[in-house]
Design a protein around this motif. Sequence first.
Motif, short mmCIF file in Angstrom:
data_model
loop_
_atom_site.label_atom_id
_atom_site.label_comp_id
_atom_site.label_asym_id
_atom_site.label_seq_id
_atom_site.Cartn_x
_atom_site.Cartn_y
_atom_site.Cartn_z
N PHE A 120 3.74 8.77 6.81
CA PHE A 120 2.51 8.59 7.59
C PHE A 120 2.45 7.24 8.30
N THR A 121 3.59 6.55 8.42
CA THR A 121 3.61 5.25 9.09
C THR A 121 3.10 5.36 10.52
N HIS A 122 3.34 6.50 11.17
CA HIS A 122 2.88 6.68 12.55
C HIS A 122 1.35 6.65 12.65
N VAL A 123 0.65 6.89 11.54
CA VAL A 123 -0.82 6.87 11.54
C VAL A 123 -1.35 5.46 11.38
N HIS A 124 -0.84 4.74 10.36
CA HIS A 124 -1.43 3.44 10.00
C HIS A 124 -0.50 2.24 10.21
N GLY A 125 0.76 2.47 10.47
CA GLY A 125 1.69 1.37 10.72
C GLY A 125 2.22 0.69 9.47
N ILE A 126 1.86 1.18 8.29
CA ILE A 126 2.31 0.56 7.04
C ILE A 126 3.70 1.11 6.70
N THR A 127 4.61 0.19 6.38
CA THR A 127 5.99 0.55 6.05
C THR A 127 6.33 0.05 4.65
N ALA A 128 7.50 0.44 4.17
CA ALA A 128 7.97 -0.02 2.86
C ALA A 128 8.05 -1.53 2.80
N GLU A 129 8.33 -2.18 3.91
CA GLU A 129 8.43 -3.64 3.93
C GLU A 129 7.08 -4.30 3.62
N HIS A 130 5.98 -3.65 3.98
CA HIS A 130 4.65 -4.20 3.71
C HIS A 130 4.32 -4.19 2.21
#
Length: 193
Positions: A56-66
């Motif tokens: 769901f990164t495309h929705v909120h921009g949160i990735t594993a790196e965060h």
Amino acid sequence: MPKLTPTPSRIIALDFETACAKPGNACQIGLAWIEGDRVTRTEMRYIRPRDMEFSFTHVHGITAEHVWDKPEFPEILKEFRSELTGALVLAHNAGFDEGVLRGCARTYGTRVPSRMSFLCTLRVARAVWPELKSKSLDSLAHHLGINFRHHDAAEDATACAYVAIAAARVMGVLDISEIPERLEAWRAARAVA
């Protein structure tokens, strides 16, 4: 004698962002505390999801790196448990956020805070502003003049809080905690008018 409903000790708007559709995979939580007609505190925490699967990164921009070095759900819940216990919890589309909370708790084998009750601001908006074509959080925020960054959990929780504050004003109730018991009467009165 009428049944008296206890007044909640706190009113807190809540929002989750999730990494994927699997239970137990919240990746961000936002909370906004309301006193009277003001938001008095806002908190946001990144959460390391159990599976570290991000679809769901495309929705909120949160990735594993965060989130790779952030605490998992039980530690975050422990931080806010005492404040959520007995609280009236507001969420826009509350079924989703309550489901995330309960799904994470089940996944980790922990209990949700006791005596919480949920109030869905989407349901409130449908009763209070039936004329609006969309009752999505961003549409309501635009209608009410609330500026926020959608799909950031703290920003969404804050916008949800301000939607509830605006609804209480429109309904003429003194406190947001009065909305649940007055909502059906409000809806019925609007239908007759």
